[in-house]
Design a protein around this motif. Structure first.
Motif, short mmCIF file in Angstrom:
data_model
loop_
_atom_site.label_atom_id
_atom_site.label_comp_id
_atom_site.label_asym_id
_atom_site.label_seq_id
_atom_site.Cartn_x
_atom_site.Cartn_y
_atom_site.Cartn_z
N ARG A 183 0.82 -1.20 0.00
CA ARG A 183 0.00 0.00 0.00
C ARG A 183 0.86 1.25 0.00
O ARG A 183 2.06 1.19 0.25
CB ARG A 183 -0.91 0.01 1.24
CG ARG A 183 -1.95 -1.10 1.24
CD ARG A 183 -2.58 -1.20 2.61
NE ARG A 183 -3.82 -1.98 2.59
CZ ARG A 183 -4.34 -2.58 3.65
NH1 ARG A 183 -3.74 -2.50 4.81
NH2 ARG A 183 -5.47 -3.25 3.54
N ASN A 201 5.79 6.65 -7.57
CA ASN A 201 5.31 6.55 -6.19
C ASN A 201 6.22 7.22 -5.17
O ASN A 201 5.95 7.18 -3.97
CB ASN A 201 5.10 5.08 -5.81
CG ASN A 201 3.91 4.48 -6.53
OD1 ASN A 201 2.94 5.17 -6.84
ND2 ASN A 201 3.97 3.19 -6.81
N GLU A 258 -3.05 5.92 1.74
CA GLU A 258 -3.27 6.76 0.57
C GLU A 258 -4.10 5.99 -0.47
O GLU A 258 -3.78 4.85 -0.79
CB GLU A 258 -1.90 7.15 -0.01
CG GLU A 258 -1.96 8.24 -1.05
CD GLU A 258 -0.56 8.67 -1.47
OE1 GLU A 258 -0.43 9.16 -2.61
OE2 GLU A 258 0.38 8.53 -0.66
N ASN A 259 -5.18 6.63 -0.94
CA ASN A 259 -6.10 6.01 -1.90
C ASN A 259 -6.67 4.70 -1.36
O ASN A 259 -7.02 3.80 -2.13
CB ASN A 259 -5.40 5.75 -3.25
CG ASN A 259 -4.71 6.98 -3.80
OD1 ASN A 259 -3.52 6.95 -4.11
ND2 ASN A 259 -5.43 8.07 -3.92
N HIS A 303 -7.57 13.03 -7.42
CA HIS A 303 -6.66 12.30 -8.30
C HIS A 303 -6.81 10.77 -8.18
O HIS A 303 -5.98 10.03 -8.70
CB HIS A 303 -5.21 12.69 -7.99
CG HIS A 303 -4.97 14.16 -8.05
ND1 HIS A 303 -5.06 14.90 -9.21
CD2 HIS A 303 -4.67 15.04 -7.06
CE1 HIS A 303 -4.81 16.17 -8.95
NE2 HIS A 303 -4.58 16.29 -7.66
N GLY A 304 -7.84 10.31 -7.47
CA GLY A 304 -7.99 8.86 -7.32
C GLY A 304 -8.92 8.54 -6.17
O GLY A 304 -9.74 9.36 -5.74
N ASN A 305 -8.79 7.34 -5.63
CA ASN A 305 -9.64 6.92 -4.52
C ASN A 305 -9.36 7.76 -3.28
O ASN A 305 -8.29 8.35 -3.11
CB ASN A 305 -9.39 5.44 -4.21
CG ASN A 305 -9.85 4.53 -5.33
OD1 ASN A 305 -10.76 4.88 -6.09
ND2 ASN A 305 -9.21 3.37 -5.46
N SER A 306 -10.33 7.77 -2.37
CA SER A 306 -10.20 8.54 -1.13
C SER A 306 -9.07 8.01 -0.27
O SER A 306 -8.70 6.83 -0.34
CB SER A 306 -11.52 8.49 -0.35
OG SER A 306 -12.57 9.07 -1.10
N HIS A 307 -8.54 8.90 0.60
CA HIS A 307 -7.52 8.50 1.57
C HIS A 307 -8.21 8.03 2.84
O HIS A 307 -9.14 8.68 3.35
CB HIS A 307 -6.59 9.67 1.90
CG HIS A 307 -5.92 10.27 0.70
ND1 HIS A 307 -5.38 9.51 -0.31
CD2 HIS A 307 -5.69 11.57 0.37
CE1 HIS A 307 -4.84 10.31 -1.22
NE2 HIS A 307 -5.03 11.56 -0.84
N GLN A 313 -11.71 12.78 0.50
CA GLN A 313 -11.85 12.72 -0.95
C GLN A 313 -10.59 13.22 -1.64
O GLN A 313 -9.92 14.15 -1.16
CB GLN A 313 -13.06 13.54 -1.39
CG GLN A 313 -14.38 12.97 -0.90
CD GLN A 313 -15.57 13.83 -1.31
OE1 GLN A 313 -15.41 14.89 -1.91
NE2 GLN A 313 -16.76 13.38 -0.97
N ASN A 314 -10.29 12.58 -2.76
CA ASN A 314 -9.05 12.88 -3.48
C ASN A 314 -9.38 13.04 -4.96
O ASN A 314 -9.85 12.09 -5.59
CB ASN A 314 -8.06 11.72 -3.26
CG ASN A 314 -6.84 11.82 -4.15
OD1 ASN A 314 -6.42 12.91 -4.50
ND2 ASN A 314 -6.30 10.68 -4.54
#
Length: 592
Positions: free
Chosen positions: A255, A300, A562-563, A537-541, A534-535
């Motif tokens: 992750r 990353n 993250e995400n 740039h992608g899935n929520s944190h 909410q993010n």
């Protein structure tokens, strides 16, 4: 005519006498007054000083287990005056080291500090190179090898962002440390503890003197010239709880994110983890340009410490700040209920709660337990941006924690002045404030700051500075210096307010409708708060902050994936694992 010849003869005689007088005076000056200077210069042809590298200090965990140790290693150096005179030696050494002869000469000329000062040209040589140099010693004037050390990690803990790594000192660093004993070719801490505590870990180099022949080959040790033994660096005993650190590295292996675990009683960091990371052993071996470029340019960012450097919106974990402000101002009371229908209207826009069907009527404790957005949006109208920003700063957001790690980020707490600068006066709406009070929008924090916030709540207003070094030990004398614990009292929040917030956090983990039931452990009252940020740039944190036990807390923590998605589903179970390890280890768990 004869008179002219006589005068000319006298002139030449006088001129000759003056020249002889000058020579005699100069010879006397050299022999009587400057003999020691030129004697030392001449001795350089015969005597070579060999710098003896000190052993770098070891790094231990809180229980005395070695986390970072040293292994023997060899480096190759040359004395420019002796080596560069022989083209055959340059070609031979280039072949042994697999270097281009011109590149070898350029490296020597670039790094040399005088013709007789050794220049390190290669480190961490293998046995093949060492044997080849030893076998062809007569053909390699001015070439010698030294014993050094390199880092290795026997404790099974990576903690690469915590430990940091070593690298060769740069010309810029040499200028910074110009009054110290660093030289070109030396290793120096580049990041993490290795950089932060370089002055303690490095030690003091020694020196020995040897006699060499006309070809620069060693003849004998000159023990009578007063060589100096190196002094090893000091040992660091960290506050790290190895089992918790290992668990976090394992559970977060695939992750992205960070975790920080603190002892709220003194600010000791029990664990600090950032993923993705890198194997610290990479920097204990020769680092190829390809490997370095891969680390630096990887999407990353494995070199980046997400625990103390990366900034993220903290999501619903930050609702507790508005809660503290409202309880202190009287804008929030436990008696008042607010109806959550699943959305909050601002003008023509609807702001949706995470539970689209709504939570029904909730008071403050229920709003914390169920993480109701509508409740906090409604209360933000009474409390306002100015008071929210004030309490954020009181809780040390937007400031450095001053942890003993380099390159920490302070985060960002928006204010009216900030929005005026960014958007222009009267050109921004209250919708920005609604985002802030639920931990979204322009608000940015580090996982370390959120763990510190959990510690403040656990201690009901007492903040102990987070720190990683527990004590520093002199390996020669055994003398130990303990880290001083710095603490402050957070102003503006009463004990009553803290205890109300702790009731809500207790319900988050142990209540019927709590969002972090997976953080429960038997026999210990765990308090916490989840967040799902909410993010764009992608899935929520996924976030979780908490502490335990509720009374007399011993551990406070922050988990951020993250995400990762939902804080309750992803971050809270990881926190539960940390707490289980800690309390089982402390023999605290009480099984009914």
């Amino acid at each position: 005519m004869y008179q002219d010849l006589s005068n000319l003869k006298k002139f030449y005689m006088l001129f000759t006498l003056v020249l002889f007088a000058i020579l005699i005076v100069r010879t006397g000056q050299l022999q009587l007054y400057q003999w020691d200077k030129y004697f030392r210069e001449s001795e350089k042809n015969r005597i070579r000083d060999i710098i003896l590298e000190p052993l770098r200090g070891l790094i231990f965990d809180r229980d005395g287990e070695v986390l970072v140790d040293n292994r023997p290693n060899y480096s190759v150096s040359v004395v420019p005056y002796e080596f560069l005179k022989a083209d055959s030696a340059i070609i031979l050494l280039s072949e042994i080291l697999n270097l281009d002869p011109d590149d070898l000469k350029k490296k020597i000329n670039k790094n040399k500090r005088g013709n007789f000062s050794p220049v390190k040209i290669n480190r961490q040589i293998d046995f093949r190179v060492l044997s080849a140099i030893e076998e062809r010693r007569l053909d390699l004037p001015g070439v010698f090898y030294n014993t050094e050390s390199k880092r290795y990690y026997p404790g099974g803990v990576k903690a690469s962002h915590l430990f940091g790594y070593l690298g060769e000192i740069t010309s810029g660093e040499l200028k910074k440390f110009k009054d110290t004993n660093y030289r070109i070719g030396d290793s120096i801490g580049k990041t993490g503890i290795e950089l932060q505590d370089e002055e303690y870990l490095r030690g003091t180099p020694g020196v020995k003197y040897i006699e060499v022949d006309v070809l620069g080959r060693e003849v004998r040790n000159l023990t009578g010239l007063g060589g100096v033994s190196p002094n090893p660096g000091r040992n660091l005993f960290l506050t790290i709880h190895t089992e918790i650190q290992k668990y976090l590295e394992e559970v977060m292996a695939d992750r992205k994110g960070a975790a920080v675990v603190l002892d709220p009683r003194n600010g000791e960091v029990l664990a600090l983890m950032s993923k993705p990371d890198y194997d610290p052993e990479i920097f204990s071996n020769p680092l190829t340009p390809e490997t370095w470029n891969l680390l630096v340019n990887h999407e990353n960012k494995p070199l980046y410490n997400r625990a103390s450097q990366s900034l993220f919106p903290p999501g619903s974990t930050y609702k507790l700040v508005l809660g503290a402000a409202g309880l202190e101002t009287g804008d929030i009371t436990l008696e008042e209920n607010i109806l959550c229908t699943g959305a909050h209207r601002l003008g023509n826009r609807l702001f949706h709660c995470w539970k689209k069907t709504g939570h029904g009527e909730v008071n403050f404790l229920a709003a914390v337990e169920q993480s109701c957005n509508v409740y906090f949006w409604e209360k933000s109208r009474d409390i306002g941006l100015k008071k929210w920003s004030e309490f954020s700063r009181n809780f040390q957001f937007g400031k450095l924690t001053k942890i003993d790690l380099p390159n920490e980020s302070p985060g960002l707490v928006p204010t009216k002045e900030y929005f005026d600068r960014k958007y222009g006066e009267k050109k921004w709406t209250r919708g920005l404030v609604l985002n802030l009070v639920v931990g979204q929008g322009d608000l940015l924090t580090t996982p370390l700051q959120m763990a510190q916030f959990a510690m403040i709540l656990a201690n009901e207003g007492v903040l102990c500075r987070p720190h990683l070094v527990k004590k520093i030990q002199d390996p020669l004398t055994g003398e130990v210096v303990f880290t001083k614990v710095d603490s402050i009292q957070i102003q503006g929040t009463s004990k009553k307010t803290y205890r109300t917030i702790k009731q809500g956090m207790n319900l988050v983990v142990n209540g019927v409708k709590g969002t972090a039931k997976s953080a429960r452990i038997r026999g210990v009252t765990v308090c916490g708060k989840t967040g799902t940020a909410q993010n764009p740039h992608g899935n929520s944190h996924a976030w979780f902050i908490g502490f335990a036990p509720m009374d007399k807390p011993e551990i406070a923590l922050c988990i951020m994936v993250e995400n990762g998605g939902s804080g309750g589903a992803v971050a809270a179970p990881i926190a539960g694992g940390v707490l289980s390890i800690y309390f089982n280890d402390q023999k605290f768990a009480k099984i009914p």
